[in-house]
Every structure is written in structure tokens, then in C-alpha cells.
Write an enzyme that holds these catalytic residues in place. Structure first.
Site, PDB file in Angstrom:
ATOM      1  N   ARG A  59      22.982  27.431 130.100  1.00  0.00           N
ATOM      2  CA  ARG A  59      21.927  26.829 130.936  1.00  0.00           C
ATOM      3  C   ARG A  59      22.280  26.962 132.414  1.00  0.00           C
ATOM      4  NH1 ARG A  59      17.789  22.939 130.933  1.00  0.00           N
ATOM      5  NH2 ARG A  59      17.994  21.197 132.384  1.00  0.00           N
ATOM      6  N   TYR A  88      22.880  24.087 141.811  1.00  0.00           N
ATOM      7  CA  TYR A  88      23.122  25.486 141.474  1.00  0.00           C
ATOM      8  C   TYR A  88      23.189  26.371 142.709  1.00  0.00           C
ATOM      9  CZ  TYR A  88      22.096  23.940 136.779  1.00  0.00           C
ATOM     10  OH  TYR A  88      22.128  23.267 135.588  1.00  0.00           O
ATOM     11  N   HIS A 137      25.979  24.381 127.262  1.00  0.00           N
ATOM     12  CA  HIS A 137      25.413  24.053 128.573  1.00  0.00           C
ATOM     13  C   HIS A 137      25.771  25.119 129.609  1.00  0.00           C
ATOM     14  CE1 HIS A 137      22.899  20.763 129.710  1.00  0.00           C
ATOM     15  NE2 HIS A 137      23.512  20.594 130.859  1.00  0.00           N
ATOM     16  N   ARG A 171      18.336  23.075 127.094  1.00  0.00           N
ATOM     17  CA  ARG A 171      19.492  22.285 126.680  1.00  0.00           C
ATOM     18  C   ARG A 171      19.776  22.531 125.202  1.00  0.00           C
ATOM     19  NH1 ARG A 171      16.023  18.952 129.635  1.00  0.00           N
ATOM     20  NH2 ARG A 171      16.874  18.132 131.600  1.00  0.00           N
ATOM     21  N   HIS A 216      14.021  19.584 135.179  1.00  0.00           N
ATOM     22  CA  HIS A 216      14.691  18.558 135.972  1.00  0.00           C
ATOM     23  C   HIS A 216      13.656  17.621 136.589  1.00  0.00           C
ATOM     24  CE1 HIS A 216      18.543  21.142 136.708  1.00  0.00           C
ATOM     25  NE2 HIS A 216      18.614  20.428 135.610  1.00  0.00           N
ATOM     26  N   LYS A 237      13.928  15.786 127.617  1.00  0.00           N
ATOM     27  CA  LYS A 237      14.319  14.378 127.612  1.00  0.00           C
ATOM     28  C   LYS A 237      13.085  13.497 127.697  1.00  0.00           C
ATOM     29  CE  LYS A 237      18.880  15.018 129.752  1.00  0.00           C
ATOM     30  NZ  LYS A 237      19.744  14.673 130.919  1.00  0.00           N
TER      31      LYS A 237
END
Length: 325
Positions: free
Chosen positions: A274, A306, A271, A174, A297, A198
Site C-alpha cells: 500500500r 508519502y 501494508h 489495505r 484516507h 474503514k
């Protein structure tokens, strides 16, 4: 509870015991329609769905049975179920109809689990139509090459910019993760870097040779010049002109500048690199869970989006170039 319901409950208890012991009930390829018909009866009698809802699910299941073409539902993988969703897009169905079909397939596989026909439920990984629609544009490999080649030696601190763009695409990190990347997070001899995601969750991300060479060149020729402009101790890898850690806004502007120079859509953002990273890995045959780990994720359902993107691209390629499409 009447006799019919009692018999049905007893049958389910037996199948649940079979599931626990590793046994599953096989379904003959020709029985796919019969299982779907039983599923619709289950929706009406036990789930008490409205007649119109059951009829709509019936249309979805009719499409599904036709698409299965004799295959057993229990043998289908998440990739194959994604093919089915891609076929709905190819038919030009409305987004609402595709969303309902995905819900129907998810519910159908829960029914198969309940009936002891299958243990796993790959349909749980199907992304919703709403999530699919939110996916930003994905660059083609040629567009990525043009984008990464847009940095010229005449640009100020071109070594930093080239390393920055290479890292974005090579790792799938990210924008915030790239901006907070520190020099001590690099383990270039092992071709990895430590990413702070995150919730400050850390993960090790592999990195390729081109990105490594770009980083090494930047460290040798440019970073110390930028670092000298700020007396404070800065550990971040990518620095601004003032010697401070590069922020997301500055990163966004750099990406926009080089995308424009490469003649790529204005919608491209950090992004997008990514998304392109994940899509190209899946197109090359990478395992979905491995891609999930590299992207950081928490849920594989996010990564599953995706697969839909890649299938939609393949559909367009087939439509545009196959002589009998």
C-alpha cells in the site's frame, strides 16, 4: 487597548475584509525576511512565547528564508514546503529539531493568513516528524517486480497468490479490504473494483491490466476448486485452502513467504504494498488529493506523509549517484 494595538486590530479587520472579497496583499520577493521578522515580533508580543522559544523559531525561520531564495511565502505550495522539510533531513537535523521547524512553518502560515498575506495555508498538510518516522519501508519498482514475480507455477494455487499480490499493489488497498473483497465487487470490464474500507465506507478503486488478467486466470482455474471445499456460500474473492475467506494472518504469511523468496527485507508486510503504491504514484506526478481518494484516507495529512517518503528517497539517490552531491 492602547493606540498601537487599536491600529493593528483595525489593519487586520481591513485585511480580513480583503480576504472575503478575494483580495490578498502581495509580498515582494525581497520582503521574505521582513515578514519573518514581523512574525517573530508577533510571537513575542502577542503570543507571549518565552524568549528561548522565539529564538528557536528564529533559527528555523532563518533556515526557511535562506531556502526560499527570494520566493514569496504566499506562492509556496505543499510540495515545495515538503521540499523544505526534506532539506532539513538532508542537513542531518535531529528529529526534535525537524518537528519544531514544522510547527514553526505551520504557525508562520497561520500568521500570514491573519495578516491577509495569503488565503490558503498549505502548511496545514505538513506531516509531523513522529508520523514520518512511523512510515514502514517502501519497495522500489524493481523490488515490486521481483516480489510479484516470486510466485511460481509450481506453487499450490499459484493463480490465487499471484492475483492476490497483484491486487495489493495495483489498488493500494489495505489487507483487510483485500480479504473482504467479494466477487460481486469486481467490474473488470470497467477496470474498477468496489472496496469496503474503514467504517464500511465504500470507494471505487481503479485496477490495471496485469491485475485484471491475474484475477481472471484465478477465477477461471482455481477459485471454484477452493470454493468446492466448503459447502457454504462464500462470496469473498480470495479463498483459503479450506474454501473459507482468506484472513489477514494468512495474507500476511503469503506476503512474507514471497518476499523472502524474492530476497526482500523481512520488514515487508501487506501494508508495504500500500505504501509503495502511494509513493510510486506521487513519484510519477499524481495529484495528492487523487491519491488520497484512492487510498480512502479521511484526512489528506495522512496522504501527505508519502510526499516526505518520496523526497527522502530522492535525496538518497542524489547523494549516492550525483557526481557533485
Amino acid at each position: 487597548m492602547n493606540a498601537v494595538e487599536h491600529t493593528r486590530v483595525a489593519k487586520r479587520l481591513t485585511k480580513l475584509q480583503q480576504l472575503k472579497s478575494g483580495q490578498t496583499e502581495s509580498v515582494a520577493p525581497s520582503a521574505g525576511q521582513a515578514v519573518c521578522d514581523e512574525f517573530l515580533v508577533y510571537l513575542k508580543r502577542e503570543c507571549h512565547l518565552a524568549d528561548n522559544t522565539v529564538a528557536a523559531y528564529g533559527r528555523d525561520m532563518k533556515r526557511f528564508v535562506t531556502w526560499m531564495d527570494g520566493r514569496r511565502p504566499a506562492d509556496l505550495t505543499i510540495t515545495e514546503l515538503s521540499d523544505f522539510v526534506a532539506s532539513l533531513h538532508g542537513e542531518g537535523l535531529a528529529p526534535a529539531s525537524i518537528s519544531r521547524a514544522i510547527v514553526a512553518i505551520r504557525t508562520f502560515f497561520k500568521y500570514l493568513q491573519l495578516e491577509g498575506i495569503t488565503v490558503d495555508n498549505p502548511a496545514e498538510l505538513l506531516a509531523t516528524q513522529k508520523a514520518w518516522q512511523r512510515m514502514p519501508g517502501v519497495l522500489s519498482p524493481n523490488e515490486v517486480e521481483a516480489f510479484l514475480s516470486a510466485v511460481k507455477k509450481s506453487d499450490s494455487f499459484w493463480q490465487r497468490d499471484r492475483a492476490l499480490l497483484e491486487v495489493l499493489y495495483a489498488t493500494g488497498c489495505r489487507a483487510s479490504e483485500v480479504c473482504t473483497l467479494r466477487v460481486r465487487d469486481l467490474t473488470l470490464d470497467e477496470k474498477t473494483l468496489r472496496c469496503h474500507g474503514k467504517g464500511d465506507k465504500q470507494r471505487m478503486v481503479p485496477i490495471g491490466g496485469r491485475a485484471i488478467r491475474a484475477i481472471q486466470l484465478y477465477l477461471e482455474e482455481s477459485r471454484h476448486i477452493l470454493a468446492d471445499r466448503n459447502p457454504g456460500q462464500i462470496d469473498e474473492l480470495f479463498l483459503s485452502r479450506g474454501g473459507k475467506a482468506l484472513d489477514r494472518i494468512q495474507l500476511w504469511r503469503l506476503v512474507k513467504r514471497y518476499a523472502k523468496r524474492a530476497g526482500i527485507s523481512d520488514e515487508i508486510s501487506p501494508h508495504s504494498l500500500r505504501h509503495s503504491f502511494a509513493t510510486h504514484l506521487l513519484a510519477g506526478g499524481a495529484d495528492l488529493r487523487q491519491v488520497q481518494e484512492m487510498l480512502g484516507h479521511a484526512s489528506i495529512q495522512t496522504t501527505q506523509i508519502y510526499t516526505h517518503v518520496e523526497h527522502s528517497r530522492l535525496q538518497r539517490v542524489h547523494r549516492d549517484f550525483h557526481p557533485r552531491a
